[in-house]
Design a protein around this motif. Structure first.
Motif, short mmCIF file in Angstrom:
data_model
loop_
_atom_site.label_atom_id
_atom_site.label_comp_id
_atom_site.label_asym_id
_atom_site.label_seq_id
_atom_site.Cartn_x
_atom_site.Cartn_y
_atom_site.Cartn_z
N ARG A 197 0.84 -1.19 0.00
CA ARG A 197 0.00 0.00 0.00
C ARG A 197 0.87 1.23 0.00
O ARG A 197 0.97 1.91 1.03
CB ARG A 197 -0.85 -0.02 1.27
N ASP A 198 1.48 1.52 -1.11
CA ASP A 198 2.37 2.69 -1.22
C ASP A 198 1.81 3.65 -2.25
O ASP A 198 1.22 3.22 -3.24
CB ASP A 198 3.76 2.26 -1.67
N THR A 199 2.02 4.93 -2.03
CA THR A 199 1.64 5.92 -3.04
C THR A 199 2.78 6.01 -4.06
O THR A 199 3.94 6.13 -3.67
CB THR A 199 1.44 7.30 -2.37
N ASP A 201 5.59 7.16 -6.37
CA ASP A 201 6.42 8.35 -6.61
C ASP A 201 7.69 7.88 -7.33
O ASP A 201 7.72 6.75 -7.83
CB ASP A 201 6.70 9.11 -5.29
N PRO A 206 3.19 0.71 -5.88
CA PRO A 206 2.41 -0.26 -5.09
C PRO A 206 2.51 -1.69 -5.65
O PRO A 206 2.20 -2.64 -4.95
CB PRO A 206 0.97 0.25 -5.20
#
Ligand code: PHE
Length: 341
Positions: A197-199, A201, A206
Motif C-alpha cells: 500500500r504505497d503511493t 512516486d 504499489p
C-alpha cells in the motif's frame, strides 16, 4: 453445293480463330453447330435428299462437322492457355520487392534484469520456484515468524483481500511454501510480483517485483551467504565490486543483514548515486531463523539456511540510472527503446 460447304467451313474456321475469349468461342460454337445453324439444318435435311446423293453429301457434311468440332476444341485450348497466362501475369508477386517493415519488439528492461539475475543463480545450480500473488496471511507472515501486531501486517502496508488473505507483500512466503514442498537440500530463487500500500512516486510503486533466494543445507553459515552474494554482485555489476554486510533485522532471518555493493559509478569515491558514501544498498538477507525451519518440522541442528530478497526495479534502476521508477510502467517507447534486448 460443295463450294457452298467449303465456304461455310472457311467462314466457320475464321470465326473460331477470331474468338479470343472463352465466351466469344462459345458464341461461335452455338452459331456454327447450334440447333439453328446452317450446318445443323443441312445435316437434318439429309433424309430428304434423293437416295443417290444422300451418301456422299451426308459423308461430307459429317466430315465438315467433325473438322469444325476439332477446330473449336483446338481453339478452346489456346484460349484457355492464354487466359491462364494472363491471369498468372496479373497475379504475379514480385518476391524481390522489399516487404513492409514490421517493428520488432524487445524484452522489457525489467524482464531483462530478472533474467540476468536468474541466470546468475541458475549457473550456481539454483532452481526457480514460484508462488501465488494472492496469498494466505499464514504464508506471508506467520510462517515467516512475523508475529501478530507486527507493523507490516497493518492496513498501511498490506492490501487485504479477505480476512486471512492478502496480496503478498514480498516473495518470502514462497520460502514457507518451498520448505513444506521440498526436502532439503534446497537451492531456489523466486522471481515474482509483490504488492504494498504505497503511493507511487519516483522511488515507490504499489506493485513491484522481487527475487527471493533460499538455501537450506547442512553446515550453511553466514560465510556462504557472503560468498554467494559477492559472486552475484560481481556478476551483475562488474568484476571489481566489493560487498559489505550491515546488521539489520528481519523476523525470518537471524542474524539479518543489509547488503551493500561498492558504487559502480564512482568506484567508492563518493557520488550522487551512492550519496557520497561509496556504497549502494542492493538487498536484504540473513541466515534463516531456526524458528522458520522448526515450523516445518526440520531439525535445526542438522539443517541451516540463508535467504535474501531484492527488488528487481531497484536493481534495474541502479544498473541503468534512470530518474523515475514510474518510467518502467508507462510503456513509453522512447524510454523502452533505450534498453534493446
Ligand atoms: N522479504 C524481505 C523484504 O521484502 C527481504 C528479505 C528476504 C530479507 C529474505 C531477508 C531474507 O524486504
Amino acid at each position: 453445293m460443295a463450294d457452298d460447304l467449303e465456304q461455310l467451313l472457311r467462314d466457320a474456321r475464321e470465326r473460331i480463330q477470331g474468338a479470343s475469349l472463352r465466351a466469344a468461342l462459345e458464341e461461335a460454337r452455338v452459331a456454327i453447330l447450334g440447333r439453328n445453324a446452317e450446318l445443323t439444318q443441312r445435316l437434318r435435311g439429309i433424309a430428304q435428299l434423293p437416295a443417290d446423293q444422300r451418301g456422299a453429301i451426308g459423308k461430307r457434311l459429317n466430315e465438315v462437322r467433325l473438322q469444325i468440332e476439332a477446330a473449336i476444341a483446338e481453339r478452346e485450348q489456346q484460349v484457355a492457355a492464354r487466359e491462364l497466362a494472363e491471369q498468372l501475369e496479373r497475379d504475379r508477386i514480385d518476391v524481390t520487392l522489399p516487404g513492409a517493415v514490421v517493428p520488432r519488439g524487445g524484452l522489457h528492461v525489467l524482464t531483462q534484469t530478472r533474467r540476468q539475475i536468474e541466470d546468475i543463480f541458475i549457473g550456481l545450480g539454483y532452481q526457480i520456484a514460484e508462488g501465488p500473488e494472492i496469498e494466505l496471511e499464514y504464508n506471508n507472515f506467520t510462517a515467516l515468524n512475523i508475529p501478530d501486531g507486527h507493523p507490516a501486517k497493518g492496513e498501511t502496508d498490506t492490501l487485504w483481500i479477505a480476512p486471512g488473505v492478502c496480496l503478498r507483500t514480498h516473495t518470502s512466503p514462497v520460502q514457507a511454501r518451498t520448505l513444506r514442498a521440498q526436502e532439503p537440500p534446497i537451492y531456489v530463487i523466486v522471481p515474482g510480483r509483490v504488492y504494498r500500500r504505497d503511493t507511487p512516486d519516483a522511488t515507490h510503486s504499489p506493485i513491484f517485483h522481487q527475487v527471493e533466494g533460499l538455501v537450506v543445507d547442512r553446515g550453511i553459515t553466514l560465510a556462504d551467504l557472503k560468498g554467494t552474494l559477492a559472486y552475484f554482485a560481481r556478476s551483475l555489476f562488474g568484476a571489481d565490486r566489493e560487498t559489505r554486510f550491515r546488521t539489520s533485522f528481519f523476523p525470518f532471518t537471524e542474524p539479518s543483514v543489509e547488503v551493500d555493493v561498492s558504487c559502480f559509478l564512482c568506484a567508492g569515491d563518493g557520488c550522487g548515486v551512492c550519496k557520497q558514501s561509496g556504497w549502494i544498498e542492493i538487498l536484504g538477507a540473513g541466515q534463516v531463523d531456526p524458528n522458520v525451519l522448526a515450523m516445518v518440522g526440520l531439525d535445526t541442528d542438522e539443517w541451516q539456511g540463508f535467504a535474501f530478497g531484492m527488488g528487481i526495479e531497484r536493481i534495474a534502476f541502479l544498473k541503468h540510472g534512470f530518474p523515475d521508477l514510474r518510467l518502467l510502467y508507462d510503456n513509453d517507447l522512447r524510454f523502452l527503446e533505450q534498453f534493446p534486448a
